[in-house]
Design an enzyme around this catalytic site. Structure first.
Site, PDB file in Angstrom:
ATOM      1  N   ASP A  34       0.771  -1.259  -0.081  1.00 41.03           N
ATOM      2  CA  ASP A  34       0.154   0.041  -0.065  1.00 41.03           C
ATOM      3  C   ASP A  34       0.793   1.103  -0.040  1.00 41.03           C
ATOM      4  OD1 ASP A  34      -1.944  -1.800   0.328  1.00 41.03           O
ATOM      5  OD2 ASP A  34      -2.504  -1.369   2.094  1.00 41.03           O
ATOM      6  N   THR A  57      -2.512  -5.505  -4.203  1.00 45.04           N
ATOM      7  CA  THR A  57      -2.220  -4.273  -4.716  1.00 45.04           C
ATOM      8  C   THR A  57      -3.558  -3.404  -4.409  1.00 45.04           C
ATOM      9  OG1 THR A  57      -2.960  -4.531  -6.992  1.00 45.04           O
ATOM     10  CG2 THR A  57      -0.850  -4.777  -6.636  1.00 45.04           C
ATOM     11  N   LYS A  89     -11.960  -5.145  -3.380  1.00 44.37           N
ATOM     12  CA  LYS A  89     -13.099  -5.344  -2.322  1.00 44.37           C
ATOM     13  C   LYS A  89     -14.408  -4.753  -3.377  1.00 44.37           C
ATOM     14  CE  LYS A  89     -10.751  -5.037   2.082  1.00 44.37           C
ATOM     15  NZ  LYS A  89      -9.536  -4.633   1.484  1.00 44.37           N
ATOM     16  N   PHE A  90     -14.975  -5.435  -4.487  1.00 45.95           N
ATOM     17  CA  PHE A  90     -16.057  -4.859  -5.192  1.00 45.95           C
ATOM     18  C   PHE A  90     -17.387  -5.018  -3.977  1.00 45.95           C
ATOM     19  CE2 PHE A  90     -13.335  -6.309  -8.525  1.00 45.95           C
ATOM     20  CZ  PHE A  90     -13.246  -5.123  -9.287  1.00 45.95           C
ATOM     21  N   ILE A  93     -23.781  -3.897  -7.264  1.00 40.85           N
ATOM     22  CA  ILE A  93     -24.782  -4.883  -7.947  1.00 40.85           C
ATOM     23  C   ILE A  93     -23.852  -5.697  -9.044  1.00 40.85           C
ATOM     24  CG2 ILE A  93     -26.940  -4.115  -7.246  1.00 40.85           C
ATOM     25  CD1 ILE A  93     -26.896  -2.670 -10.113  1.00 40.85           C
ATOM     26  N   ASN A  95     -24.251  -5.679 -12.190  1.00 43.12           N
ATOM     27  CA  ASN A  95     -23.798  -5.090 -13.589  1.00 43.12           C
ATOM     28  C   ASN A  95     -22.907  -3.921 -13.360  1.00 43.12           C
ATOM     29  OD1 ASN A  95     -24.695  -4.438 -16.096  1.00 43.12           O
ATOM     30  ND2 ASN A  95     -25.298  -2.421 -15.317  1.00 43.12           N
ATOM     31  N   THR A  96     -23.012  -3.478 -12.110  1.00 40.09           N
ATOM     32  CA  THR A  96     -21.930  -2.102 -11.898  1.00 40.09           C
ATOM     33  C   THR A  96     -20.480  -3.061 -11.685  1.00 40.09           C
ATOM     34  OG1 THR A  96     -23.654  -0.952 -10.861  1.00 40.09           O
ATOM     35  CG2 THR A  96     -21.487  -0.394 -10.340  1.00 40.09           C
ATOM     36  N   TYR A 207      -3.417  -6.968  14.525  1.00 35.86           N
ATOM     37  CA  TYR A 207      -2.459  -7.775  14.208  1.00 35.86           C
ATOM     38  C   TYR A 207      -2.576  -8.989  14.891  1.00 35.86           C
ATOM     39  CZ  TYR A 207      -1.084  -3.932  11.094  1.00 35.86           C
ATOM     40  OH  TYR A 207      -0.752  -3.030  10.347  1.00 35.86           O
TER      41      TYR A 207
HETATM   42  O1  S5P Z   1     -10.094  -7.622   6.689  1.00 42.99           O
HETATM   43  C1  S5P Z   1      -9.136  -6.983   6.049  1.00 42.99           C
HETATM   44  C2  S5P Z   1      -8.941  -7.466   4.620  1.00 42.99           C
HETATM   45  C3  S5P Z   1      -8.009  -6.874   3.888  1.00 42.99           C
HETATM   46  S1  S5P Z   1      -7.786  -7.191   2.136  1.00 42.99           S
HETATM   47  N1  S5P Z   1      -8.265  -6.458   6.752  1.00 42.99           N
HETATM   48  C4  S5P Z   1      -7.074  -5.738   5.829  1.00 42.99           C
HETATM   49  O2  S5P Z   1      -6.143  -5.270   6.439  1.00 42.99           O
HETATM   50  N2  S5P Z   1      -7.245  -6.135   4.290  1.00 42.99           N
HETATM   51  C5  S5P Z   1      -6.181  -5.523   3.795  1.00 42.99           C
HETATM   52  O3  S5P Z   1      -4.672  -6.106   3.902  1.00 42.99           O
HETATM   53  C6  S5P Z   1      -5.914  -3.991   3.813  1.00 42.99           C
HETATM   54  O4  S5P Z   1      -6.669  -3.222   2.840  1.00 42.99           O
HETATM   55  C7  S5P Z   1      -4.199  -3.675   3.645  1.00 42.99           C
HETATM   56  O5  S5P Z   1      -3.984  -3.630   2.489  1.00 42.99           O
HETATM   57  C8  S5P Z   1      -3.507  -5.023   3.992  1.00 42.99           C
HETATM   58  C9  S5P Z   1      -2.931  -5.064   5.468  1.00 42.99           C
HETATM   59  O6  S5P Z   1      -2.144  -4.141   5.563  1.00 42.99           O
HETATM   60  P1  S5P Z   1      -1.239  -3.996   6.754  1.00 42.99           P
HETATM   61  O7  S5P Z   1      -0.162  -2.521   6.460  1.00 42.99           O
HETATM   62  O8  S5P Z   1      -1.977  -3.520   7.945  1.00 42.99           O
HETATM   63  O9  S5P Z   1      -0.547  -5.217   7.167  1.00 42.99           O
END
Ligand code: S5P
Length: 256
Positions: A34, A57, A89-90, A93, A95-96, A207
């Protein structure tokens, strides 16, 4: 089961490829990159490429995105062998999301092996994405749980997400979740919110350790972001460290 045994069971090509890479490179680490400039993005990808199975990404946070970046990214993918997961993270709906996936500036379906979606809108979101992604041999992860404090994706929402995945096994390859959700080995579990040095950030992220995620909770892939590229970190040393801890936890799980 080992990653290579699992790989042979998947009917979806992307899921198979992912586990083949995991086994070949001996890494269950996905990097969540990120950063907001192309240069940082490409430099870190090139440095960490040897140690990851997947690059996750957020293409829309790059301030200087252009089509050339995608070409450069594809070259690094060929050099290091990893799958690309655009964490879009779509959530709309069918179609969109179909248009969001294939059109616009980013044309995600042209370069992302894996994408993810919220199950919130119902089956139509999967059907819409599938129309675009299945003919291209792509795979979808459903967000069954989230790592952030106070997440509403729990209980019956998580259960309904699992059921949705089972109805679309041709395209849904697995889940974003904190733990393995099904006893069978038909789906991939990828877990974010992984860090060795801190337990939270200031914005609700929580974490857990790779050992907790892989060994205790039975997940397949750890997703690590700032734990690797955070300020002042030696990205190569950190990527190796997470790769080693993640792989050791896997070997312990399979009794090696
Ligand atoms: O529940 C989620 C789902 C995702 S995909 N929690 C998250 O943190 N993520 C993604 O994982 C978030 O968008 C970010 O890109 C990554 C975690 O990043 P970090 O720097 O906290 O390890």
């Amino acid at each position: 089961m080992t990653y290579s045994e699992r790989a042979t069971k998947f009917t979806n090509k992307v899921a198979r490829e992912l586990f083949e890479i995991v086994e070949r490179k001996k890494t269950n680490l996905a990097l969540a990159l990120d950063v907001t400039t192309k240069q940082e993005f490409l430099n870190i990808t090139d440095s960490v490429g040897p140690y990851i199975c997947c690059l996750k990404t957020h293409i829309d946070i790059l301030v200087d995105f252009d089509d050339e970046l995608i070409e450069q990214l594809k070259r690094l993918q060929a050099k290091h062998s990893f799958l690309i997961f655009e964490d879009r993270k779509f959530a709309d709906i069918g179609n969109t999301v179909k248009h969001q996936y294939s059109q616009g500036i980013y044309k995600i379906s042209e370069w992302a092996d894996i994408i993810d979606a919220h199950s919130l809108p119902g089956d139509g979101i999967v059907s819409g994405l599938k129309e675009v992604g299945l003919p291209l041999g792509r795979g979808l992860l459903l967000l069954a749980e989230m790592s952030s404090k106070g997440s509403l994706a729990t209980g019956s929402y998580t259960d309904a997400t699992v059921e949705m995945a089972q109805r679309h096994k041709d395209f849904v390859i697995g889940f974003i979740a904190g733990r393995k959700l099904l006893m069978n080995d038909d789906f991939v579990t990828m877990t974010p919110g992984v860090g060795l040095d801190v337990t939270k950030d200031g914005l609700g992220q929580q974490y857990r350790t790779p050992r907790d995620v892989i060994l205790e909770s039975g997940s397949d892939i750890i997703i690590v972001g700032r734990g690797i590229y955070g300020s002042g970190k030696d990205v190569i040393a950190e990527a190796r460290r997470y790769r080693d801890v993640g792989w050791n936890a896997y070997e312990e799980r399979i009794g090696k």
